[in-house]
Design a protein around this motif. Sequence first.
Motif, PDB file in Angstrom:
ATOM      1  N   GLU A  82      -9.279   2.484   6.962  1.00 60.52           N
ATOM      2  CA  GLU A  82      -9.100   1.159   6.365  1.00 60.52           C
ATOM      3  C   GLU A  82      -8.377   1.280   5.029  1.00 60.52           C
ATOM      4  O   GLU A  82      -8.667   2.181   4.245  1.00 60.52           O
ATOM      5  CB  GLU A  82     -10.455   0.504   6.105  1.00 60.52           C
ATOM      6  N   VAL A  83      -7.461   0.358   4.802  1.00 60.97           N
ATOM      7  CA  VAL A  83      -6.745   0.288   3.523  1.00 60.97           C
ATOM      8  C   VAL A  83      -7.400  -0.841   2.730  1.00 60.97           C
ATOM      9  O   VAL A  83      -7.270  -2.012   3.067  1.00 60.97           O
ATOM     10  CB  VAL A  83      -5.248   0.028   3.761  1.00 60.97           C
ATOM     11  N   LEU A  84      -8.169  -0.481   1.688  1.00 62.09           N
ATOM     12  CA  LEU A  84      -8.974  -1.441   0.932  1.00 62.09           C
ATOM     13  C   LEU A  84      -8.281  -1.844  -0.361  1.00 62.09           C
ATOM     14  O   LEU A  84      -7.949  -0.965  -1.173  1.00 62.09           O
ATOM     15  CB  LEU A  84     -10.306  -0.805   0.503  1.00 62.09           C
ATOM     16  N   PRO A  85      -8.107  -3.138  -0.615  1.00 64.74           N
ATOM     17  CA  PRO A  85      -7.637  -3.544  -1.942  1.00 64.74           C
ATOM     18  C   PRO A  85      -8.709  -3.194  -2.981  1.00 64.74           C
ATOM     19  O   PRO A  85      -9.874  -3.548  -2.801  1.00 64.74           O
ATOM     20  CB  PRO A  85      -7.480  -5.064  -1.835  1.00 64.74           C
ATOM     21  N   THR A  86      -8.325  -2.464  -4.024  1.00 66.46           N
ATOM     22  CA  THR A  86      -9.269  -2.086  -5.081  1.00 66.46           C
ATOM     23  C   THR A  86      -8.602  -2.355  -6.446  1.00 66.46           C
ATOM     24  O   THR A  86      -8.281  -1.430  -7.190  1.00 66.46           O
ATOM     25  CB  THR A  86      -9.679  -0.596  -4.938  1.00 66.46           C
ATOM     26  N   PRO A  87      -8.400  -3.636  -6.772  1.00 64.33           N
ATOM     27  CA  PRO A  87      -7.646  -3.994  -7.982  1.00 64.33           C
ATOM     28  C   PRO A  87      -8.443  -3.799  -9.266  1.00 64.33           C
ATOM     29  O   PRO A  87      -9.668  -3.737  -9.248  1.00 64.33           O
ATOM     30  CB  PRO A  87      -7.358  -5.485  -7.755  1.00 64.33           C
ATOM     31  N   GLY A  88      -7.709  -3.735 -10.346  1.00 65.00           N
ATOM     32  CA  GLY A  88      -8.305  -3.623 -11.673  1.00 65.00           C
ATOM     33  C   GLY A  88      -7.642  -2.522 -12.481  1.00 65.00           C
ATOM     34  O   GLY A  88      -7.155  -2.742 -13.581  1.00 65.00           O
ATOM     35  N   HIS A  89      -7.605  -1.321 -11.915  1.00 62.11           N
ATOM     36  CA  HIS A  89      -6.852  -0.245 -12.583  1.00 62.11           C
ATOM     37  C   HIS A  89      -5.385  -0.661 -12.646  1.00 62.11           C
ATOM     38  O   HIS A  89      -4.766  -0.633 -13.712  1.00 62.11           O
ATOM     39  CB  HIS A  89      -7.025   1.064 -11.833  1.00 62.11           C
ATOM     40  N   THR A  90      -4.844  -1.030 -11.502  1.00 66.71           N
ATOM     41  CA  THR A  90      -3.619  -1.838 -11.421  1.00 66.71           C
ATOM     42  C   THR A  90      -3.955  -2.992 -10.481  1.00 66.71           C
ATOM     43  O   THR A  90      -4.896  -2.895  -9.687  1.00 66.71           O
ATOM     44  CB  THR A  90      -2.414  -1.051 -10.852  1.00 66.71           C
ATOM     45  N   GLN A  91      -3.173  -4.044 -10.538  1.00 67.61           N
ATOM     46  CA  GLN A  91      -3.470  -5.197  -9.667  1.00 67.61           C
ATOM     47  C   GLN A  91      -3.250  -4.858  -8.201  1.00 67.61           C
ATOM     48  O   GLN A  91      -3.864  -5.453  -7.322  1.00 67.61           O
ATOM     49  CB  GLN A  91      -2.610  -6.401 -10.060  1.00 67.61           C
ATOM     50  N   SER A  92      -2.369  -3.905  -7.947  1.00 68.95           N
ATOM     51  CA  SER A  92      -1.963  -3.608  -6.572  1.00 68.95           C
ATOM     52  C   SER A  92      -2.667  -2.378  -5.991  1.00 68.95           C
ATOM     53  O   SER A  92      -2.337  -1.945  -4.890  1.00 68.95           O
ATOM     54  CB  SER A  92      -0.454  -3.388  -6.553  1.00 68.95           C
ATOM     55  N   HIS A  93      -3.613  -1.832  -6.709  1.00 68.81           N
ATOM     56  CA  HIS A  93      -4.277  -0.585  -6.296  1.00 68.81           C
ATOM     57  C   HIS A  93      -4.978  -0.749  -4.944  1.00 68.81           C
ATOM     58  O   HIS A  93      -5.640  -1.748  -4.697  1.00 68.81           O
ATOM     59  CB  HIS A  93      -5.293  -0.175  -7.360  1.00 68.81           C
ATOM     60  N   HIS A  94      -4.826   0.259  -4.063  1.00 68.13           N
ATOM     61  CA  HIS A  94      -5.534   0.292  -2.786  1.00 68.13           C
ATOM     62  C   HIS A  94      -6.177   1.661  -2.604  1.00 68.13           C
ATOM     63  O   HIS A  94      -5.635   2.670  -3.059  1.00 68.13           O
ATOM     64  CB  HIS A  94      -4.590   0.035  -1.615  1.00 68.13           C
ATOM     65  N   SER A  95      -7.339   1.661  -1.953  1.00 61.92           N
ATOM     66  CA  SER A  95      -8.044   2.897  -1.622  1.00 61.92           C
ATOM     67  C   SER A  95      -8.147   2.996  -0.107  1.00 61.92           C
ATOM     68  O   SER A  95      -7.842   2.045   0.600  1.00 61.92           O
ATOM     69  CB  SER A  95      -9.448   2.871  -2.251  1.00 61.92           C
ATOM     70  N   LEU A  96      -8.587   4.157   0.372  1.00 58.23           N
ATOM     71  CA  LEU A  96      -8.763   4.363   1.809  1.00 58.23           C
ATOM     72  C   LEU A  96     -10.232   4.572   2.119  1.00 58.23           C
ATOM     73  O   LEU A  96     -10.955   5.207   1.337  1.00 58.23           O
ATOM     74  CB  LEU A  96      -7.970   5.600   2.267  1.00 58.23           C
ATOM     75  N   ARG A  97     -10.683   4.020   3.264  1.00 61.02           N
ATOM     76  CA  ARG A  97     -12.058   4.237   3.696  1.00 61.02           C
ATOM     77  C   ARG A  97     -12.050   4.644   5.162  1.00 61.02           C
ATOM     78  O   ARG A  97     -11.345   4.052   5.974  1.00 61.02           O
ATOM     79  CB  ARG A  97     -12.888   2.969   3.516  1.00 61.02           C
ATOM     80  N   PHE A  98     -12.839   5.661   5.473  1.00 60.98           N
ATOM     81  CA  PHE A  98     -12.909   6.153   6.850  1.00 60.98           C
ATOM     82  C   PHE A  98     -14.250   6.838   7.060  1.00 60.98           C
ATOM     83  O   PHE A  98     -14.955   7.155   6.093  1.00 60.98           O
ATOM     84  CB  PHE A  98     -11.757   7.135   7.137  1.00 60.98           C
ATOM     85  N   GLN A  99     -14.590   7.064   8.333  1.00 59.76           N
ATOM     86  CA  GLN A  99     -15.836   7.752   8.643  1.00 59.76           C
ATOM     87  C   GLN A  99     -15.565   9.224   8.901  1.00 59.76           C
ATOM     88  O   GLN A  99     -14.552   9.592   9.505  1.00 59.76           O
ATOM     89  CB  GLN A  99     -16.490   7.142   9.871  1.00 59.76           C
ATOM     90  N   CYS A 100     -16.490  10.057   8.402  1.00 58.58           N
ATOM     91  CA  CYS A 100     -16.398  11.502   8.618  1.00 58.58           C
ATOM     92  C   CYS A 100     -17.817  12.029   8.786  1.00 58.58           C
ATOM     93  O   CYS A 100     -18.643  11.865   7.881  1.00 58.58           O
ATOM     94  CB  CYS A 100     -15.700  12.169   7.432  1.00 58.58           C
ATOM     95  N   GLU A 101     -18.108  12.607   9.927  1.00 60.83           N
ATOM     96  CA  GLU A 101     -19.422  13.183  10.206  1.00 60.83           C
ATOM     97  C   GLU A 101     -20.551  12.187   9.904  1.00 60.83           C
ATOM     98  O   GLU A 101     -21.545  12.522   9.280  1.00 60.83           O
ATOM     99  CB  GLU A 101     -19.606  14.486   9.423  1.00 60.83           C
TER     100      GLU A 101
END
Length: 157
Positions: A82-101
């Motif tokens: 998943e590509v998650l919007p995570t604004p604040g550091h920059t307005q356009s910042h995105h993080s990644l979320r995934f399952q592992c084990e």
Amino acid sequence: MDPSLANGLDMVKELDRRTGLKPGDIDAVFITHEHADHFAGLAHFPKAVWFAGALVAEILNRGLAFARKVEAAPKTMFGAVEVLPTPGHTQSHHSLRFQCEGRWVVAAGDAVATRDFWRERRSYYNAVDPALAARTIDSLANLDSIIVPGHDNYFAV
Ligand SMILES: [Zn+2]
């Protein structure tokens, strides 16, 4: 994600140290945001597709003379990330979320700079909107996850 080393030899060594992979093994690179320390090594992955959130891709393609374009990432990459919007550091910042084990993993970039910044719900020094960055950290805290911060080792929430 976020290839940070401008020196090609350093990038190859660090990739090998952390993953045992070579740059030619990498199919896709994701850039969390437009700060240079998060994409300085991008050119060392010529065979990979370069992805970023749509606005980050636009900013990078407009401002920099890369050999080719950074692609706007879909909301879910490869059916699993998943590509998650995570604004604040920059307005356009995105993080990644995934399952592992069986655990969720959030590769947070500078939305979470270090574990100390996480604990204090504090944005990194150069955040464009510290209050929004704190709310983003709160939203990530609701997920039972492993956090991979931008400037520190991973930790469990
Ligand atoms: Zn940054």
